[in-house]
Every structure is written in structure tokens, then in C-alpha cells.
Design an enzyme around this catalytic site. Structure first.
Site, PDB file in Angstrom:
ATOM      1  N   GLU A  82      58.841 -31.183  -0.419  1.00 48.01           N
ATOM      2  CA  GLU A  82      58.873 -31.616  -1.814  1.00 48.01           C
ATOM      3  C   GLU A  82      60.316 -31.711  -2.273  1.00 48.01           C
ATOM      4  O   GLU A  82      61.242 -31.352  -1.565  1.00 48.01           O
ATOM      5  CB  GLU A  82      58.059 -30.647  -2.690  1.00 48.01           C
ATOM      6  CG  GLU A  82      56.567 -30.769  -2.442  1.00 48.01           C
ATOM      7  CD  GLU A  82      55.700 -29.883  -3.329  1.00 48.01           C
ATOM      8  OE1 GLU A  82      54.474 -30.088  -3.316  1.00 48.01           O
ATOM      9  OE2 GLU A  82      56.246 -28.995  -3.998  1.00 48.01           O
ATOM     10  N   SER A 195      57.349 -17.891  -8.635  1.00 48.23           N
ATOM     11  CA  SER A 195      56.010 -18.295  -8.198  1.00 48.23           C
ATOM     12  C   SER A 195      55.184 -17.047  -7.910  1.00 48.23           C
ATOM     13  O   SER A 195      55.738 -15.968  -7.695  1.00 48.23           O
ATOM     14  CB  SER A 195      56.094 -19.158  -6.943  1.00 48.23           C
ATOM     15  OG  SER A 195      56.852 -20.322  -7.161  1.00 48.23           O
ATOM     16  N   GLY A 196      53.865 -17.214  -7.886  1.00 50.50           N
ATOM     17  CA  GLY A 196      53.006 -16.109  -7.504  1.00 50.50           C
ATOM     18  C   GLY A 196      51.833 -15.839  -8.414  1.00 50.50           C
ATOM     19  O   GLY A 196      51.269 -14.739  -8.401  1.00 50.50           O
ATOM     20  N   GLU A 198      48.873 -16.637  -8.113  1.00 46.84           N
ATOM     21  CA  GLU A 198      47.671 -16.301  -7.335  1.00 46.84           C
ATOM     22  C   GLU A 198      47.741 -14.892  -6.760  1.00 46.84           C
ATOM     23  O   GLU A 198      46.836 -14.449  -6.051  1.00 46.84           O
ATOM     24  CB  GLU A 198      47.476 -17.315  -6.206  1.00 46.84           C
ATOM     25  CG  GLU A 198      46.884 -18.633  -6.676  1.00 46.84           C
ATOM     26  CD  GLU A 198      47.778 -19.348  -7.692  1.00 46.84           C
ATOM     27  OE1 GLU A 198      47.292 -19.599  -8.803  1.00 46.84           O
ATOM     28  OE2 GLU A 198      48.939 -19.641  -7.377  1.00 46.84           O
ATOM     29  N   ASN A 282      48.972 -20.614 -14.567  1.00 54.43           N
ATOM     30  CA  ASN A 282      47.661 -20.034 -14.819  1.00 54.43           C
ATOM     31  C   ASN A 282      47.727 -18.533 -15.076  1.00 54.43           C
ATOM     32  O   ASN A 282      48.574 -17.827 -14.528  1.00 54.43           O
ATOM     33  CB  ASN A 282      46.735 -20.297 -13.626  1.00 54.43           C
ATOM     34  CG  ASN A 282      47.254 -19.647 -12.340  1.00 54.43           C
ATOM     35  OD1 ASN A 282      48.180 -20.166 -11.722  1.00 54.43           O
ATOM     36  ND2 ASN A 282      46.683 -18.526 -11.943  1.00 54.43           N
ATOM     37  N   ASP A 324      42.427 -23.202 -13.576  1.00 55.32           N
ATOM     38  CA  ASP A 324      43.741 -23.232 -12.914  1.00 55.32           C
ATOM     39  C   ASP A 324      44.525 -24.485 -13.292  1.00 55.32           C
ATOM     40  O   ASP A 324      45.131 -25.132 -12.452  1.00 55.32           O
ATOM     41  CB  ASP A 324      43.611 -23.135 -11.389  1.00 55.32           C
ATOM     42  CG  ASP A 324      44.986 -23.017 -10.724  1.00 55.32           C
ATOM     43  OD1 ASP A 324      45.815 -22.221 -11.183  1.00 55.32           O
ATOM     44  OD2 ASP A 324      45.247 -23.762  -9.755  1.00 55.32           O
ATOM     45  N   ASP A 326      47.544 -25.148 -14.410  1.00 54.63           N
ATOM     46  CA  ASP A 326      48.932 -24.730 -14.653  1.00 54.63           C
ATOM     47  C   ASP A 326      49.672 -25.702 -15.564  1.00 54.63           C
ATOM     48  O   ASP A 326      49.577 -26.922 -15.389  1.00 54.63           O
ATOM     49  CB  ASP A 326      49.713 -24.655 -13.339  1.00 54.63           C
ATOM     50  CG  ASP A 326      49.350 -23.426 -12.533  1.00 54.63           C
ATOM     51  OD1 ASP A 326      48.179 -23.036 -12.553  1.00 54.63           O
ATOM     52  OD2 ASP A 326      50.238 -22.868 -11.875  1.00 54.63           O
ATOM     53  N   ARG A 351      48.386 -30.588 -16.137  1.00 53.11           N
ATOM     54  CA  ARG A 351      47.352 -30.483 -15.115  1.00 53.11           C
ATOM     55  C   ARG A 351      45.977 -30.684 -15.726  1.00 53.11           C
ATOM     56  O   ARG A 351      45.049 -31.166 -15.056  1.00 53.11           O
ATOM     57  CB  ARG A 351      47.424 -29.100 -14.441  1.00 53.11           C
ATOM     58  CG  ARG A 351      48.522 -28.938 -13.404  1.00 53.11           C
ATOM     59  CD  ARG A 351      47.998 -28.984 -11.991  1.00 53.11           C
ATOM     60  NE  ARG A 351      47.293 -27.810 -11.580  1.00 53.11           N
ATOM     61  CZ  ARG A 351      47.826 -26.747 -10.985  1.00 53.11           C
ATOM     62  NH1 ARG A 351      49.123 -26.691 -10.773  1.00 53.11           N
ATOM     63  NH2 ARG A 351      47.080 -25.740 -10.599  1.00 53.11           N
ATOM     64  N   TRP A 558      50.105 -28.571  -1.670  1.00 49.41           N
ATOM     65  CA  TRP A 558      48.701 -28.184  -1.840  1.00 49.41           C
ATOM     66  C   TRP A 558      47.766 -29.229  -1.230  1.00 49.41           C
ATOM     67  O   TRP A 558      46.833 -28.916  -0.503  1.00 49.41           O
ATOM     68  CB  TRP A 558      48.405 -27.981  -3.323  1.00 49.41           C
ATOM     69  CG  TRP A 558      47.123 -27.258  -3.599  1.00 49.41           C
ATOM     70  CD1 TRP A 558      46.180 -26.848  -2.705  1.00 49.41           C
ATOM     71  CD2 TRP A 558      46.647 -26.835  -4.885  1.00 49.41           C
ATOM     72  NE1 TRP A 558      45.136 -26.214  -3.339  1.00 49.41           N
ATOM     73  CE2 TRP A 558      45.398 -26.187  -4.680  1.00 49.41           C
ATOM     74  CE3 TRP A 558      47.143 -26.954  -6.177  1.00 49.41           C
ATOM     75  CZ2 TRP A 558      44.658 -25.659  -5.742  1.00 49.41           C
ATOM     76  CZ3 TRP A 558      46.403 -26.422  -7.220  1.00 49.41           C
ATOM     77  CH2 TRP A 558      45.178 -25.778  -7.008  1.00 49.41           C
TER      78      TRP A 558
END
Length: 600
Positions: A82, A195-196, A198, A282, A324, A326, A351, A558
Site C-alpha cells: 500500500e 493500529s490494533g 481488533e 472501530n 466495523d 472504521d 467506510r 485486507w
């Protein structure tokens, strides 16, 4: 050879040396000028406004069909590529996914490697990276190249030599904190998120001093006012003060401490207002039954003073997120007429499937409309309260735990994920890479353990009803909230867009095509299949009087996690594996920069 190298470096870094001597504020002034030079590409999204637009017009609608490959470069790394390269004078800087290599390439010498940086990171960080080992790019400022590594180490490298100047650890991977975002340099500071979501982290935005890496300020997405840097009386939500400890009082007990709201997307900056803009992700867990309330300030746009971190305004797009969705996608800053009045506008494609137009000075909501007709989880956004009007059938909370809610559109991937859109001041249109994907969503009870997945939902994904494709590339009118034209794509368009003064718009596809379309009509003018699927962001630059187009290809992210990580269960990859199973019929993993030019 040595003379040539010295000449390249001297040309590229004269300004950098001056900045280093003069200090950080001068560095910011220089970046404000550098972003307006179309020959270079000095920030991940091209400029502070994140428009991904270039004034270059040598490549135009008449000759783009003649594009050919000028040169290529392999990063030596597989998985998802990316982001995109930076270009400063005669030097291009490119990056890779984990282990996050950085290359400085000599544009005057067929991309010869000037220097390479390859950090040593513990591979244990890979399993706690949610959706592939991606990295979205580099930042430049004050003679330094800034990299945020997967293990959260923020590194400043000497742009001339690649030597490490300073580094600082921004998080703890053992708790699920990782880094995938591109940093942003403003004034004398470097900004980076985390990030994180989840893994039950608590999202934050952090400012470090550009000179030495020392902490300047940190603002959390949720928590007491002292943590969120929200002023109870002065920080507003749709014009009203947020009140005391607004980042706590819509959470059950202390769950805000593992509340998510990660900040792994894109950051923008308005120098006139001295505000930076970004979104949070999220709330944790994905099971909404376990976290009643609005879960503020997850799923929120923040407008913060870059010097102090104090938020001027916030806007929560998806209170009590159940899907979810985000809110981390880019904030595009444009000055344009909205509803008959000139505005300092902020345009955000969320999203959740709604395209928002806001006044970026005060957070007023101006437009909120669906940018994919398949969106069904909410009927509309109430313009007074800013709240989506949720359709009970598609509420994963109302249906309860262990109940599979079906036919929800969009899927957790969103109508658009992190792939950044572009804005052309010539057409006054936004060009948006989108996902046309729906899902089934079944929440279940989950317990929190530091460093372990904290998801609590099983998903499956598939094309929207009545469709045989998973993506569209659209042109959007942010004043009217309408799609102007739409080009279907077999798979989601996971590549960042580029618009140019040549009235050409570029984007990449998951099968690996670089495509060029007419900015006014959407007519396809050119395509070329690169070695792997494209989830990178297209950019352009001028070198020795010739315009080039550059893009990283390397399937992953993803949408490509199934191939990137070798997953086969259709519900794996948080539901994405099944939807994109046929990608392997069209492309393979890779890691290649491809640069295009017109014939001499």
C-alpha cells in the site's frame, strides 16, 4: 559514477541542508512551498489537503494511450504494497511492507540504489497485524525521511545517507499495538497514529518533535478529557460543547480502556486554521452487545490544533458501531461552493457508505449521502443530530449475539476502505475507488486478553445483490451528494486515485491493471497489467522535462489477505477470503514499482 551521485545529492538536498540549519518552523514553511511544486511528490497524498491532484499536464486525454513502461524496481518483499513513493528532486524514496525496507533511488541513473534501510524487527509482530503486513508510506521534513515501522518504532533517517538520526517506540506489539500508517510532518512535529482495534488497543494520535523525536503531545480517542485533549466547553460536536469527560460517559464501566478507536488512516492539515484532521476506527470488540452506548470517540473525525493537540471539534459518524465501519479514511480539504455558499470544506468518504461534506472550520455538517446505492444498513443521516438512521433488520446488536444478520451493505470493508480518493479543481469532482461488497455478520461473546484478537464476530462477504462485480470507480459531486459516473470493476478498487491537469484520472485494480480514464466522462483511455495486484496509490512527477506515472504493485491488504497470508477458510481474514477467492486466477503476490512515460 561518484561525481554523478554527488551531483544528484547536491541538487536534491541543498534545500534540506538549509532547513536543518534553520530549524523546524522553517521546515514547515518549506514544505508548504514544496507541496506546490508539481515536479515533486513530497507527501503521501501529494499535499496537506490530501487532494492527490497534480498540475502536470504533459500526459493528457489525447496521448495517455501511448504510455509505456519506463523502468521497474523490485522491493524484494511479497505481500501487500500500500502507499506510494515520494519524489524530491532527483531522488525517489520507496518503502515495502514488513520488514519495512526503505530505498532511495537515483532518478538520473535508472533508479540506482543510493541507500537502503532495512530494520530488524521481531517477527512476532506479524500475527498481531490485523489485515496484512502493509505500510502506507513515508514522510519528509527537515532533511529527514520518516518511517513508522510495523513494531511501532518511529524512525527519522538522514535523507542524504539513510543514517538513523533518531527513533522512538510509539506502542507495544505485545498488547496488539502495531503501525501501518504513513506519518505526517507539520511545522516542527511528526504525527503518527496506532493500529490494533481488533486487539483492544486504545487509539491515539501522537506528536513527536521532528528535531529529536521527543514526545510533544498525545491525544487518545477515548478516556477522560486529560487523555482525549477535549475541552468540555470549547470542543464542539455539531456546534454544541461535548461536555465533561465525553470520552468516558458513553462506555460501560472501564471498557473505554480497551475501546479501540485506532488511528491508522490518513492525516490532513489546514495551515490557515492550524488544524489537523484525521479519523478514528472501530470500537472494540466487534460484538456490539458487549459495549452498549455510543462508544465515543470511536468512528470520529477529529480537528486538532497541531501545536497543542486540543480538539476544536469532533464528529462521530457511526455511534455504537455494529459493523466495523472504521472512520479512518482521508479528509480531503477543498475551498468550494457548497449549497450556494463558499466554504472551507472537508470531504470524507466513510467506510459506512456515506460521503460527508463538512465545514472544516467549525464542524458543521453540510452534506451526507450514500456513494453506493447498495448501502442499506441506514436509510439516511439526520442532518440535525448527525446520526445515521439504522434499519433494524441490519442491526447486529438488535438481532443479538449468536444471530447471523444477513445482507448487510456495505461489508466491514466499507464502501471505501483506506484507498484514498482524489479531487480535481478543474472538474470539481472527487474520484473515489470503492468496494461494492455486502456481508453476513454474527456476533459472539469474547473475552479480552492483552495481545490476543478481540473481535467477537464471524463474517462472510459477497457482491452486492444483483451485481457480478465487487467494486466501482466513481466520480462524485460533493455539493449535490451525487454520483456523476461509475465504472464497475470485477474486484474492489483498493488503489489510491490520482487526478491531473491533463484531465486524466489514474487508479489500479486488484488484478494488477493500471488504468487511465477521462476525468469528465469516465471513459477508459489506457490500461496496463503490472506484475501483481495493485493496492498502492498512483502518483506522478516530472524529471528532466518529462512527466512520469508511478505505482507500487503487490497484492495484499485486507482484500488480498487470503493470498498474502495463505488463508483458505472463506470466513478467514475477517470475512474477506471467500469474497476474493478467485483473485488467484488473475494475479500472484509481488512487490514491484512500475514507472510509466510517454515515448520520446
Amino acid at each position: 559514477m561518484v561525481k554523478a551521485k554527488r551531483k544528484v545529492l547536491a541538487i536534491c538536498f541543498t534545500a534540506s541542508a538549509m532547513l536543518s540549519a534553520a530549524g523546524g518552523v522553517t521546515a514547515n514553511s518549506e514544505l508548504l512551498k514544496m507541496q506546490n511544486n508539481p515536479n515533486d511528490w513530497v507527501m503521501p497524498n501529494g499535499n496537506y489537503a490530501s487532494t492527490r491532484y497534480s498540475e502536470l499536464d504533459q500526459i493528457n486525454t489525447s496521448n495517455v494511450k501511448d504510455l509505456r513502461v519506463a523502468w521497474t524496481f523490485s522491493t524484494g518483499v511479497l505481500r501487500g504494497h500500500e502507499g506510494g513513493p515520494l519524489v524530491l528532486g532527483d531522488v525517489m524514496y520507496i518503502h515495502s511492507p514488513f520488514p519495512n525496507k526503505v530505498f532511495a533511488l537515483d532518478l538520473s541513473n535508472d533508479g540506482r540504489i543510493i541507500w537502503k534501510y532495512e530494520p530488524r524487527q521481531d517477527t512476532s509482530v506479524i500475527p498481531v497485524m490485523c489485515c496484512d503486513t502493509v505500510n502506507r508510506g513515508l514522510a519528509y521534513g527537515d532533511g529527514k525521511i520518516i518511517l513508522s515501522q510495523a513494531d511501532t518504532t518511529l524512525v527519522a533517517l538522514d535523507a542524504k545517507t539513510g543514517k538513523k538520526i533518531w527513533s522512538v517506540v510509539n506502542g507495544d506489539p505485545s498488547k496488539g499495538e502495531t503501525s501501518t500508517a504513513a506519518p505526517m510532518v507539520v511545522k516542527d512535529k511528526v504525527f503518527i497514529g496506532i493500529s490494533g482495534g481488533e486487539f483492544g488497543v486504545r487509539g491515539s494520535m501522537t506528536a513527536y518533535n521532528l528535531k529529536d523525536g521527543k514526545l510533544a503531545w498525545r491525544a487518545y480517542s477515548m478516556g477522560p478529557d486529560s487523555d482525549t485533549l477535549l475541552d468540555p466547553q470549547k470542543t464542539t460536536h455539531l456546534g454544541k460543547p461535548v461536555g465533561k469527560d465525553s470520552g468516558i460517559n458513553t462506555w460501560k464501566g472501564d471498557q473505554w480502556k480497551i475501546g479501540g478507536g485506532a488511528t491508522w488512516g490518513w492525516y490532513s492539515y489546514d495551515p490557515d486554521l492550524n488544524l489537523m484532521y484525521y479519523g478514528s476506527g472501530n470500537p472494540s470488540t466487534w460484538n456490539p452487545v458487549q459495549r452498549p452506548g455510543d462508544n465515543r470517540w470511536s468512528m470520529t473525525i477529529f480537528a486538532r490544533d497541531v501545536d497543542t493537540g486540543i480538539a476544536k471539534w469532533v464528529y462521530q459518524m457511526t455511534p455504537h458501531d455494529e459493523w466495523d465501519y472504521d472512520g479512518i479514511n482521508e479528509m480531503i480539504l477543498v475551498d468550494k461552493e457548497i449549497k450556494g455558499k463558499m466554504r472551507k470544506a472537508l470531504v470524507h468518504f466513510d467506510r459506512n457508505g456515506f460521503g460527508y461534506t463538512m465545514d472544516r472550520a467549525n464542524g458543521e455538517l453540510l452534506v451526507a449521502e450514500k456513494f453506493d446505492p447498495a448501502v442499506n444498513w441506514a436509510t439516511h443521516i439526520d442532518m440535525d443530530t448527525g446520526r445515521p438512521q439504522v434499519v433494524a433488520k441490519y442491526s447486529t446488536h438488535q438481532n443479538g449475539e449468536d444471530v447471523n444478520s444477513t445482507g448487510i451493505c456495505p461489508a466491514a470493508l466499507g464502501t471505501k476502505d483506506q484507498q484514498p480518493a482524489s479531487y480535481s479543481p478543474r472538474t470539481k469532482l472527487f474520484y473515489v475507488p470503492t468496494n461494492h461488497v455486502c456481508m453476513d455478520y454474527e456476533p459472539f461473546q469474547v473475552s479480552y486478553t492483552a495481545g490476543q484478537p478481540y473481535v467477537g464476530a464471524t463474517l462472510s462477504m459477497y457482491p452486492a445483490p444483483g451485481s457480478d462485480h465487487l467494486g466501482n470507480f466513481i466520480a462524485w459531486d460533493a455539493d449535490k451528494g451525487k454520483i456523476v459516473w461509475s465504472n464497475p470493476e470485477p474486484f474492489s478498487v483498493w488503489s489510491g486515485a490520482l487526478s491531473t491537469a491533463g484531465d486524466v484520472v489514474f487508479y489500479g485494480t486488484l488484478e494488477g491493471y493500471l488504468k487511465a480514464v477521462d476525468a469528465k466522462s469516465g471513459k477508459e483511455l489506457y490500461k496496463f497489467k503490472t506484475p501483481s495486484g495493485i493496492i498502492g496509490n498512483v502518483n506522478t512527477y516530472m524529471h528532466n522535462g518529462k512527466q512520469y506515472i508511478a505505482v507500487l504493485s503487490g497484492l495484499g491488504g485486507w482484500a488480498g489477505i487470503g493470498m498474502a497470508a495463505g488463508l483458505t477458510d472463506p470466513t478467514a481474514g475477517l470475512g474477506a477470503v471467500g469474497a476474493y477467492a478467485s483473485l488467484s486466477d488473475y494475479t500472484q503476490l509481488g512487490g514491484t514499482l512500475t514507472v510509466f512515460e510517454l515515448p520520446n
